[in-house]
Design an enzyme around this catalytic site. Structure first.
Site, PDB file in Angstrom:
ATOM      1  CD  GLU A 191      -9.006  -1.863   5.220  1.00 54.07           C
ATOM      2  OE1 GLU A 191      -8.163  -1.105   6.185  1.00 54.07           O
ATOM      3  OE2 GLU A 191      -8.661  -1.618   4.043  1.00 54.07           O
ATOM      4  CG  ASP A 243      -1.748  -1.339  -1.306  1.00 55.75           C
ATOM      5  OD1 ASP A 243      -2.341  -0.505  -0.478  1.00 55.75           O
ATOM      6  OD2 ASP A 243      -1.654  -1.154  -2.400  1.00 55.75           O
ATOM      7  CG  ASP A 287      -5.465  -3.167   1.535  1.00 67.82           C
ATOM      8  OD1 ASP A 287      -5.926  -2.745   2.504  1.00 67.82           O
ATOM      9  OD2 ASP A 287      -5.157  -2.585   0.680  1.00 67.82           O
TER      10      ASP A 287
END
Length: 332
Positions: free
Chosen positions: A189, A271, A97
């Site tokens: 992502e 996170d 992330d």
């Protein structure tokens, strides 16, 4: 082919690409030969490329010469016979992330700090820019040529910007090489970086972090090292989903740095929770095949007017366990 498109001498980066002619690396490891330019001395040694050329494991396709930060660089496009590599932990899944406070947060709980090279060099760059603005620069309207002091100041500003870019590029290369050589599956992502740059409060820090470059390097380095890269859906609620029970929050403000689940009571860093959800997504991709992931992905934003928390669809969790994150360091 159409009409030629000429580059601007002022705005474009000076560069030229050679595809034919005499392109070779000298045996002394300190000179290269290029068409029309002849024999040029290089600042860095070319022994790595020369060894591959002598062994017959590489073939030069083209050479590009460009000027960056007041220095001339030559880059060779080479066809290389690569050996088949395997990551150190081929069956381990890692979720990554990315963010502004920490450049990357791994699902193992490791936080990689953001070096913020631009902020570190901002004071010196402001001083150099003021110095350049106080000197006599060019004026295209009147035809005035710049002074030598202005040219010297401009070169100093260009070198300062190039140094920041080189530091950022070097840090991203070290991070991506370490991840792709160790883990077999990496999940990231699909961020809308162009849209995130429209936020005037975070645009400079997002651009300094280099989210797009990080994903680009992971894409080709996983293929080089025999790994796999999984890109989560852009609307996948990784930050809003509880990594323990799968509850999805309808709203989660950016200022809330700690995720608190109202269903199971999980309290975890925001996170790290998102990174664990990304790691769990790899298990569901393997279960569902190449099609869409059932019960976890989303093709639109979370509805702001919906309930506070919703339960994900059953069938993705293992019996007797509350979460779907595979144990780190072992087979996923």
């Amino acid at each position: 082919m159409g009409f030629p498109r000429f580059k601007s001498r002022r705005r474009a980066t000076p560069s030229i690409r050679f595809t034919t002619g005499a392109i070779r690396v000298e045996t002394d490891r300190k000179h290269v030969v290029l068409p029309r330019l002849g024999r040029l001395k290089t600042h860095e040694s070319t022994r790595k490329l020369a060894r591959r050329l002598e062994a017959g494991t590489a073939r030069i396709l083209s050479a590009t010469v460009r000027r960056d930060g007041g220095r001339w660089h030559v880059a060779f496009c080479v066809e290389v016979n690569r050996a088949e590599l395997t990551p150190t932990r081929p069956h381990t899944v890692i979720g990554v992330d990315v963010g502004v406070k920490h450049l990357a947060v791994l699902s193992t709980g490791k936080l990689l700090p953001n070096p913020r090279h631009l902020d570190t060099a901002a004071r010196r760059m402001r001083r150099l820019s003021r110095r350049m603005s106080r000197r006599v620069g060019p004026n295209r309207r009147t035809g005035r040529r710049p002074s030598n002091r202005w040219e010297r100041a401009r070169r100093q500003v260009a070198r300062a910007h190039a140094r920041v870019a080189n530091l950022r590029r070097d840090g991203l290369h070290q991070l991506t090489v370490r991840l792709t050589r160790e883990y077999g599956t990496i999940v990231v992502e699909d961020l809308n970086v162009a849209g995130m740059l429209r936020n005037r409060r975070l645009a400079r820090r997002i651009a300094d972090a280099g989210f797009g470059e990080l994903r680009r390097q992971l894409a080709y380095k996983t293929a080089w090292n025999g790994g796999r890269l999984i890109v989560a859906n852009r609307w996948y609620p990784s930050s809003k989903t509880c990594s323990a029970c799968g509850t999805v929050k309808a709203k989660l403000a950016l200022s809330e740095r700690t995720y608190t689940c109202t269903t199971c009571g999980l309290i975890l860093d925001r996170d790290i929770n998102a990174a664990r959800n990304l790691a769990a997504l790899a298990h569901e991709v393997d279960t569902a095949g190449s099609g869409p992931v059932a019960g976890r992905g989303a093709d639109h934003k979370t509805r702001p007017g919906g309930p506070v928390a919703t339960k994900r669809q059953p069938g993705t969790a293992t019996a007797g366990k509350t979460g779907t994150v595979p144990p780190q360091g072992r087979t996923a």
